[in-house]
Design an enzyme around this catalytic site. Structure first.
Site, PDB file in Angstrom:
ATOM      1  N   GLU A 113       0.830  -1.206   0.000  1.00  0.00           N
ATOM      2  CA  GLU A 113       0.000   0.000   0.000  1.00  0.00           C
ATOM      3  C   GLU A 113       0.862   1.253   0.000  1.00  0.00           C
ATOM      4  O   GLU A 113       0.575   2.232  -0.698  1.00  0.00           O
ATOM      5  CB  GLU A 113      -0.935  -0.021   1.207  1.00  0.00           C
ATOM      6  N   GLU A 133      -4.374  -9.488   1.964  1.00  0.00           N
ATOM      7  CA  GLU A 133      -5.329  -9.209   3.032  1.00  0.00           C
ATOM      8  C   GLU A 133      -6.526 -10.154   3.057  1.00  0.00           C
ATOM      9  O   GLU A 133      -6.888 -10.686   4.110  1.00  0.00           O
ATOM     10  CB  GLU A 133      -5.819  -7.746   2.931  1.00  0.00           C
TER      11      GLU A 133
END
Length: 257
Positions: A113, A133
C-alpha cells in the site's frame, strides 16, 4: 531504536524503515515516525523529493502479525492503528513533493500500500509485491481500491486484490505499476538517477502538477470506507483465525463468522 532512519541527500529526504529483524513490518511507531517525517518534509523548502526504502532483506512485509496476535487490543486501539496507516498513505499521495518508493525483497500488505501510494516505484526485478489481506481474513487500505485500478486497470487490480497473488518486480513493470524494475544491485544507482531528474524541476509547478494528476473523486470517502472495512474485519472470528494461522504457519480455516 528508532523505527525509521532519515537522511537528506541532494535535496531528497530519505525515509528508511528500520525494523530489519521483522522485515520492516509496520507497527504504530513506524507509521507515526514515517508520518512525522513526511510532515517535516512537506514544510522544508530544501526538500524537493522524498525517497522511501527499507533496511535489511525487505522493503516492508506488511502488518506485524506477531504484534496483532499478542495481547488484547480495544476497538479504539485497532482504529488508531488503522487510521495511522491510512494517514501515511494519504500523506504520500497528497504531499506536494514527489515521492519515490524503492522496493527490494518484499512489499506486502501495508508495504504494498505504501509502495503503491508513491508517485514513482522503483522495484527490483526479483522483488515480490502483493496484497494478501483477503487471504488472511482482513481488508485492504491505503486508498488502493481507488488508486490501483487507476494505475494498472480494473482487471489487473482485481487479480491482485481479490486473489492475493504476489507478483515480481518485472511483472509490476509489465503491467504499469512500476516506474523501473532493475536488477537489485542497480537499485541505488537507478534511484539516484531518477532523484536527480526530479529535483531539477521547478518545485512550485511540480507541486501543482502532482495535485492535479492525483485528483480522485470521493478519495476521502474511499479512505473512510477502507478504514471501516479493516476495523470490521478485525472484529470477526475469521480475522483472528487468519492472524493465528499466519503465526502458526498453517492454512487458515475460515468459517464466515
Amino acid at each position: 531504536m528508532s523505527e525509521i532512519v532519515t537522511k537528506q541527500e541532494n535535496q531528497a529526504l530519505h525515509i528508511i524503515f528500520n525494523r530489519p529483524e521483522r522485515l520492516n513490518a509496520v507497527n504504530e511507531a513506524l507509521y507515526q515516525q514515517t508520518l512525522d517525517a513526511l510532515n517535516r518534509a512537506a514544510e522544508d523548502p530544501s526538500v524537493r523529493c522524498v525517497v522511501i526504502s527499507g533496511n535489511g532483506r525487505a522493503f516492508c512485509a506488511g502488518a506485524d502479525m506477531k504484534a496483532h496476535k499478542s495481547g488484547v487490543r480495544t476497538r479504539e486501539d485497532r482504529e488508531a492503528y488503522i487510521v495511522l496507516g491510512q494517514q501515511v498513505c494519504e500523506r504520500i499521495q497528497t504531499i506536494s513533493k514527489p515521492v519515490v518508493a524503492v522496493v527490494h525483497g518484499y512489499a506486502v500488505g501495508g508495504g504494498a500500500e505504501i509502495a503503491t501510494s508513491a508517485d514513482f516505484l522503483i522495484i527490483a526485478e526479483d522483488a515480490q509485491l502483493g496484497f494478501p489481506e483477503l487471504a488472511i481474513g482482513t481488508y485492504v487500505g491505503g486508498g488502493v481500491t481507488l488508486r490501483l485500478p487507476r494505475l494498472i486497470g480494473l482487471r489487473h487490480a482485481s487479480n491482485l486484490l481479490m486473489l492475493g497473488d504476489r507478483i515480481s518486480g518485472a511483472k509490476c513493470l509489465e503491467i504499469g505499476l512500476a516506474t523501473e524494475s532493475p536488477p537489485a544491485e542497480q537499485l541505488q544507482e537507478r534511484t539516484s538517477a531518477l532523484v536527480k531528474r526530479i529535483v531539477k524541476n521547478a518545485p512550485i509547478p511540480m507541486a501543482r502538477l502532482k495535485a492535479a494528476i492525483n485528483v480522485q473523486p470521493s478519495a476521502e470517502t474511499v479512505f473512510q470506507t477502507e478504514t471501516d472495512g479493516v476495523l470490521a474485519m478485525m472484529e470477526t472470528k475469521d480475522w483472528a483465525e487468519g492472524v493465528a494461522a499466519f503465526a502458526e504457519r498453517r492454512s487458515p480455516r475460515f468459517e464466515g463468522k
